[in-house]
Motif scaffolding. Structure first.
Motif, PDB file in Angstrom:
ATOM      1  N   SER A 152      -9.724  -0.464   0.364  1.00 49.07           N
ATOM      2  CA  SER A 152     -10.575   0.724   0.382  1.00 49.07           C
ATOM      3  C   SER A 152      -9.844   1.963  -0.107  1.00 49.07           C
ATOM      4  O   SER A 152     -10.477   2.992  -0.390  1.00 49.07           O
ATOM      5  CB  SER A 152     -11.110   0.963   1.800  1.00 49.07           C
ATOM      6  OG  SER A 152     -10.056   1.367   2.674  1.00 49.07           O
ATOM      7  N   LEU A 153      -8.517   1.890  -0.196  1.00 46.88           N
ATOM      8  CA  LEU A 153      -7.721   3.034  -0.628  1.00 46.88           C
ATOM      9  C   LEU A 153      -7.400   2.985  -2.118  1.00 46.88           C
ATOM     10  O   LEU A 153      -6.720   3.874  -2.639  1.00 46.88           O
ATOM     11  CB  LEU A 153      -6.416   3.078   0.176  1.00 46.88           C
ATOM     12  CG  LEU A 153      -6.570   3.127   1.707  1.00 46.88           C
ATOM     13  CD1 LEU A 153      -5.199   3.105   2.364  1.00 46.88           C
ATOM     14  CD2 LEU A 153      -7.355   4.358   2.127  1.00 46.88           C
ATOM     15  N   GLN A 165      -4.891  -0.956  10.469  1.00 54.14           N
ATOM     16  CA  GLN A 165      -6.043  -0.218  10.956  1.00 54.14           C
ATOM     17  C   GLN A 165      -6.944   0.246   9.830  1.00 54.14           C
ATOM     18  O   GLN A 165      -8.044   0.745  10.074  1.00 54.14           O
ATOM     19  CB  GLN A 165      -5.575   0.985  11.787  1.00 54.14           C
ATOM     20  CG  GLN A 165      -4.775   0.595  13.019  1.00 54.14           C
ATOM     21  CD  GLN A 165      -4.315   1.793  13.816  1.00 54.14           C
ATOM     22  OE1 GLN A 165      -4.752   2.921  13.606  1.00 54.14           O
ATOM     23  NE2 GLN A 165      -3.413   1.554  14.765  1.00 54.14           N
ATOM     24  N   VAL A 166      -6.482   0.085   8.600  1.00 56.73           N
ATOM     25  CA  VAL A 166      -7.263   0.482   7.433  1.00 56.73           C
ATOM     26  C   VAL A 166      -7.168  -0.622   6.397  1.00 56.73           C
ATOM     27  O   VAL A 166      -6.127  -1.258   6.234  1.00 56.73           O
ATOM     28  CB  VAL A 166      -6.740   1.821   6.858  1.00 56.73           C
ATOM     29  CG1 VAL A 166      -5.289   1.698   6.436  1.00 56.73           C
ATOM     30  CG2 VAL A 166      -7.592   2.277   5.681  1.00 56.73           C
ATOM     31  N   ASP A 167      -8.274  -0.890   5.709  1.00 55.99           N
ATOM     32  CA  ASP A 167      -8.286  -1.906   4.658  1.00 55.99           C
ATOM     33  C   ASP A 167      -7.633  -1.322   3.413  1.00 55.99           C
ATOM     34  O   ASP A 167      -8.137  -0.335   2.853  1.00 55.99           O
ATOM     35  CB  ASP A 167      -9.733  -2.318   4.358  1.00 55.99           C
ATOM     36  CG  ASP A 167      -9.826  -3.369   3.269  1.00 55.99           C
ATOM     37  OD1 ASP A 167      -8.777  -3.882   2.820  1.00 55.99           O
ATOM     38  OD2 ASP A 167     -10.963  -3.676   2.848  1.00 55.99           O
ATOM     39  N   PRO A 168      -6.515  -1.882   2.959  1.00 56.54           N
ATOM     40  CA  PRO A 168      -5.846  -1.300   1.792  1.00 56.54           C
ATOM     41  C   PRO A 168      -6.729  -1.282   0.554  1.00 56.54           C
ATOM     42  O   PRO A 168      -6.600  -0.398  -0.295  1.00 56.54           O
ATOM     43  CB  PRO A 168      -4.616  -2.197   1.602  1.00 56.54           C
ATOM     44  CG  PRO A 168      -4.944  -3.463   2.314  1.00 56.54           C
ATOM     45  CD  PRO A 168      -5.809  -3.073   3.466  1.00 56.54           C
ATOM     46  N   ALA A 222      -1.307   4.671   8.604  1.00 56.88           N
ATOM     47  CA  ALA A 222      -1.741   4.447   7.223  1.00 56.88           C
ATOM     48  C   ALA A 222      -0.761   4.999   6.207  1.00 56.88           C
ATOM     49  O   ALA A 222      -0.947   4.820   5.000  1.00 56.88           O
ATOM     50  CB  ALA A 222      -3.118   5.071   6.999  1.00 56.88           C
ATOM     51  N   ASP A 223       0.294   5.673   6.675  1.00 56.32           N
ATOM     52  CA  ASP A 223       1.330   6.194   5.793  1.00 56.32           C
ATOM     53  C   ASP A 223       2.615   6.346   6.590  1.00 56.32           C
ATOM     54  O   ASP A 223       2.655   6.039   7.794  1.00 56.32           O
ATOM     55  CB  ASP A 223       0.899   7.519   5.150  1.00 56.32           C
ATOM     56  CG  ASP A 223       0.453   8.556   6.181  1.00 56.32           C
ATOM     57  OD1 ASP A 223       0.897   8.485   7.351  1.00 56.32           O
ATOM     58  OD2 ASP A 223      -0.339   9.439   5.822  1.00 56.32           O
ATOM     59  N   ILE A 256       2.612   1.590   5.148  1.00 56.08           N
ATOM     60  CA  ILE A 256       1.296   1.305   5.700  1.00 56.08           C
ATOM     61  C   ILE A 256       1.507   0.163   6.684  1.00 56.08           C
ATOM     62  O   ILE A 256       1.984  -0.916   6.318  1.00 56.08           O
ATOM     63  CB  ILE A 256       0.252   0.976   4.605  1.00 56.08           C
ATOM     64  CG1 ILE A 256      -1.108   0.681   5.229  1.00 56.08           C
ATOM     65  CG2 ILE A 256       0.736  -0.132   3.687  1.00 56.08           C
ATOM     66  CD1 ILE A 256      -2.243   0.660   4.211  1.00 56.08           C
TER      67      ILE A 256
END
Length: 410
Positions: free
Chosen positions: A61-62, A56-59, A20-21, A15
């Motif tokens: 939230s995952l 780019q993504v809040d971890p 995101a991956d 990430i």
């Protein structure tokens, strides 16, 4: 079971500021996409630094809310990356005592440390989180991942500044070679974007203060480089003893063929070409690879003049100038303790797919850098071996060698 048993890379997870991956990160790197952005946080005004490479993504939230709230941001990244790598490897059926975890980090839970200290100063001890201590521990990422996977073969943490992630992979390889375990989840993680850390590195004159075009700020090997861009992220791998992996018919991305961990024992922050060249040479020897066999080099290349020049000199001495060199920090920024693991990801996938990411923003290569640095577009070809360098404050020098997996137990 002692000796140099081959170590396969059977799973990858990541990430990063560009994905995101692991697959999306790799695609972005090959396309030359940048993850550097203007700082928009309410604490950013007044800082001498105006850009960073955030996720780019809040971890959080995952992850389930109950899980995320007890984890530091870096621990969240480690859990997410490790779970992805584990799935990618096909969730190996390994005895708990034969499974270990090694995760490197440069600053540990520094966001928790600084945030909880601010809260303590403002509101007193009663407002502190009961999870503060396990959130700030540098060994937290390795500990949480070991519990998540049920790994009882050891949960270890390498802390060697920006070489931490690469050193974790080297240690994981050594554990498998020594016969202590069959499988290791290894990698690096860092989450330290904070006004204190940015200001501290700015005081060292290590960070670029440019901001007019954020995506063009990180410029490894370019004559107009002005310092590095701080980033955050994680990359994780599943490493397996070859015999174990072949027996379960696991797919391999590549082979971690060798590595070396050295120390310059000189200056606390300055780069040292001699020490770096020594680590590269030892890694090649460990992998039984000749310098001419290295087709790809992932350079540490942070975009500082002294660092870039020292590494270019070291690569020239120890490998030569024939290899295709890439510097992906031009896109991801410098992810500190995670950077060596992300560099390793780029190296092993370059061999697997026959494609080397370009170095972004290399408009005019420094004439003192006498290397074949890939620029513009990704370069395709077929290479058998790759080198990944990672160097950290304190004189930590780590080099890893990967080779293509040809199948069959050797």
């Amino acid at each position: 079971m002692t000796g140099k048993a081959r170590v396969l890379v059977t799973g990858t997870g990541a990430i990063t500021p560009v994905g995101a991956d692991a697959p999306s990160t790799w695609s972005a790197l090959l396309a030359g996409k940048s993850g550097v952005r203007l700082l928009q946080e309410d604490w950013a005004p007044g800082l001498p630094v105006h850009v960073a490479a955030g996720l780019q993504v809040d971890p959080a939230s995952l992850l389930p809310r109950t899980e995320a709230r007890r984890l530091d941001r870096g621990e969240q990244l480690a859990i997410l990356g490790a779970r992805e790598a584990w799935r990618d490897a096909g969730a190996p059926d390994v005895e708990p005592e034969r499974l270990a975890v090694v995760i490197g980090t440069g600053t540990g839970g520094v966001l928790t440390t600084l945030g909880q200290d601010d809260l303590f100063e403002r509101s007193g001890m009663r407002r502190l989180s009961p999870f503060a201590v396990p959130m700030l521990m540098a060994n937290g990422p390795a500990a949480w991942v070991s519990m998540d996977l049920g790994a009882k073969g050891g949960a270890r943490t390498t802390v060697s500044a920006c070489a931490s992630g690469a050193e974790a992979l080297s240690l994981g390889m050594d554990l498998i070679r020594a016969g202590r375990v069959d499988v290791v989840v290894a990698g690096g993680v860092e989450a330290c974007l904070h006004p204190f850390t940015l200001a501290a590195f700015a005081q060292m004159k290590a960070l670029s203060t440019a901001s007019e075009d954020p995506e063009s700020v990180s410029r490894p090997f370019d004559v107009r480089r002005s310092g590095f861009v701080m980033g955050e992220g994680a990359a994780m791998f599943v490493l397996e003893r070859e015999g174990f992996a072949r027996a379960r018919r696991a797919r391999a991305h590549g082979v971690l063929a060798g590595g070396a961990v050295g120390s310059s024992a000189g200056h606390i922050t300055a780069s040292d070409a001699d020490g770096q060249a020594a680590a590269i040479t030892l890694a090649l020897r460990d992998a039984d690879i000749a310098p001419r066999d290295i087709g790809v080099v992932h350079a540490h290349a942070t975009s500082t003049e002294s660092g870039d020049l020292a590494e270019a000199e070291a690569i020239g001495w120890a490998v030569g100038t024939h290899a295709a060199v890439t510097a992906t920090k031009s896109m991801t920024g410098h992810m500190m303790g995670a950077s060596g693991a992300v560099g390793a990801l780029a190296a092993v996938l370059a061999l697997r797919d026959g494609s080397v990411p370009p170095t972004r923003n290399l408009d005019e290569q420094d004439p003192r850098v006498e290397l074949d640095v890939v620029r513009g577009e990704s370069r395709t070809g077929r290479w058998d071996a790759a080198l990944a360098n990672s160097f950290g404050f304190g004189g930590h020098n780590v080099s890893l060698v990967f080779t293509r997996d040809r199948g069959g137990v050797q």
